[in-house]
Design a protein around this motif. Structure first.
Motif, PDB file in Angstrom:
ATOM      1  N   PRO A 123      15.754  14.055   4.068  1.00  0.00           N
ATOM      2  CA  PRO A 123      16.300  15.248   4.740  1.00  0.00           C
ATOM      3  C   PRO A 123      17.826  15.344   4.547  1.00  0.00           C
ATOM      4  O   PRO A 123      18.522  14.326   4.550  1.00  0.00           O
ATOM      5  N   VAL A 125      21.385  18.110   5.239  1.00  0.00           N
ATOM      6  CA  VAL A 125      21.940  19.358   5.791  1.00  0.00           C
ATOM      7  C   VAL A 125      22.968  19.957   4.840  1.00  0.00           C
ATOM      8  O   VAL A 125      23.431  21.083   5.026  1.00  0.00           O
ATOM      9  N   GLN A 146      26.267  15.947  -6.849  1.00  0.00           N
ATOM     10  CA  GLN A 146      25.143  15.089  -6.469  1.00  0.00           C
ATOM     11  C   GLN A 146      23.920  15.334  -7.347  1.00  0.00           C
ATOM     12  O   GLN A 146      23.020  14.489  -7.398  1.00  0.00           O
ATOM     13  N   CYS A 156      24.553   9.715   3.404  1.00  0.00           N
ATOM     14  CA  CYS A 156      24.727  10.540   2.197  1.00  0.00           C
ATOM     15  C   CYS A 156      23.479  10.423   1.336  1.00  0.00           C
ATOM     16  O   CYS A 156      22.935   9.324   1.162  1.00  0.00           O
ATOM     17  N   LEU A 157      23.033  11.540   0.814  1.00  0.00           N
ATOM     18  CA  LEU A 157      21.829  11.523  -0.037  1.00  0.00           C
ATOM     19  C   LEU A 157      22.065  10.713  -1.307  1.00  0.00           C
ATOM     20  O   LEU A 157      21.114  10.279  -1.965  1.00  0.00           O
ATOM     21  N   SER A 158      23.322  10.505  -1.647  1.00  0.00           N
ATOM     22  CA  SER A 158      23.642   9.729  -2.854  1.00  0.00           C
ATOM     23  C   SER A 158      23.936   8.266  -2.550  1.00  0.00           C
ATOM     24  O   SER A 158      24.340   7.515  -3.437  1.00  0.00           O
ATOM     25  N   VAL A 173      30.166  18.720   8.472  1.00  0.00           N
ATOM     26  CA  VAL A 173      29.255  18.892   7.328  1.00  0.00           C
ATOM     27  C   VAL A 173      30.006  19.476   6.138  1.00  0.00           C
ATOM     28  O   VAL A 173      29.913  18.965   5.008  1.00  0.00           O
ATOM     29  N   HIS A 229      32.782  15.799  -1.677  1.00  0.00           N
ATOM     30  CA  HIS A 229      32.017  15.523  -2.898  1.00  0.00           C
ATOM     31  C   HIS A 229      32.599  16.272  -4.099  1.00  0.00           C
ATOM     32  O   HIS A 229      32.568  15.755  -5.226  1.00  0.00           O
TER      33      HIS A 229
END
Ligand SMILES: O=C(O)C[C@@H](Cc1ccccc1)[C@H](O)SCc1ccccc1
Ligand code: NI
Length: 183
Positions: A57, A59, A65, A110-112, A150, A157
């Motif tokens: 998940p 946001v 990325q 962080c998604l990364s 956010v 990034h």
């Protein structure tokens, strides 16, 4: 559709680049990419789709990325006052910010980054962001608290900055100067 295989992880050079401005009006390809980034966030917040495709998940998502060297980001979330923020933005820029700072008491992820990095990430409590939206309109957003955090995470990034760059390595849970937590 974008899945986790498309998201680069820390150590990938794309995450440490200062990305290039998007030429306006955006190309069809740039619009498609940014729409796909926004779709990822919506999919990642849909339990069925998230489980089916093994998504994490999120946001927010910034172009580096997915290994795209362009200044564009997507956000999709509801803030603590139940206001929906759902945007794809080209060339977002923080044009002003408060002196006052804030942070998430839970820290950031962080998604990364496939690991926990504990610590407070100091952010500006209020920011004003200008950019161009997916329909090619000028956008000006006055953001505070969670929404401000956010957007700062995503704009970082675009400048090759990771959230843990802001954590004090000697005292990760030192309250950022004059900051009050959002949560
Ligand atoms: O990696 C990204 O850029 C997406 C982050 C954005 C973010 C993390 C922490 C604080 C602000 C923004 C992901 O959304 S991290 C996962 C997540 C999911 C739901 C709610 C908060 C964080
Ligand atoms: Ni991130």
């Amino acid at each position: 559709m974008i899945t986790m295989e498309d998201i680069v992880r820390e150590g990938h050079p794309a995450l440490r680049k200062v990305t290039d401005e998007v030429e306006l009006p955006p190309s069809e390809q740039d619009v498609k990419t940014l729409e796909a980034m926004l779709e990822y966030l919506k999919n990642s917040q849909d339990e069925q789709v998230c489980d089916r495709y093994g998504l994490r998940p999120g946001v927010g998502l910034a172009a580096p990325q997915i290994n795209v060297n362009k200044r564009m980001l997507a956000v999709h979330f509801i803030d603590l006052n139940d206001k929906l923020y759902s945007y794809g933005i080209f060339n977002p820029k923080i044009v002003s910010h408060s002196v006052e700072r804030t942070y998430l008491s839970t820290g950031e992820g962080c998604l990364s980054v496939d690991r926990e990095v504990p610590g407070y990430v100091g952010r500006y409590r209020r920011i004003t962001v200008k950019g161009t939206d997916l329909e090619g309109n000028d956008l000006k957003l006055r953001l505070k608290d969670y929404a401000s955090i956010v957007f700062q995470h995503e704009i970082d990034h675009l400048n090759g900055v990771m959230f843990y760059d802001h954590i004090d390595p000697d005292n990760p849970f030192k309250e950022p100067e004059g900051a009050k937590p959002v949560d």
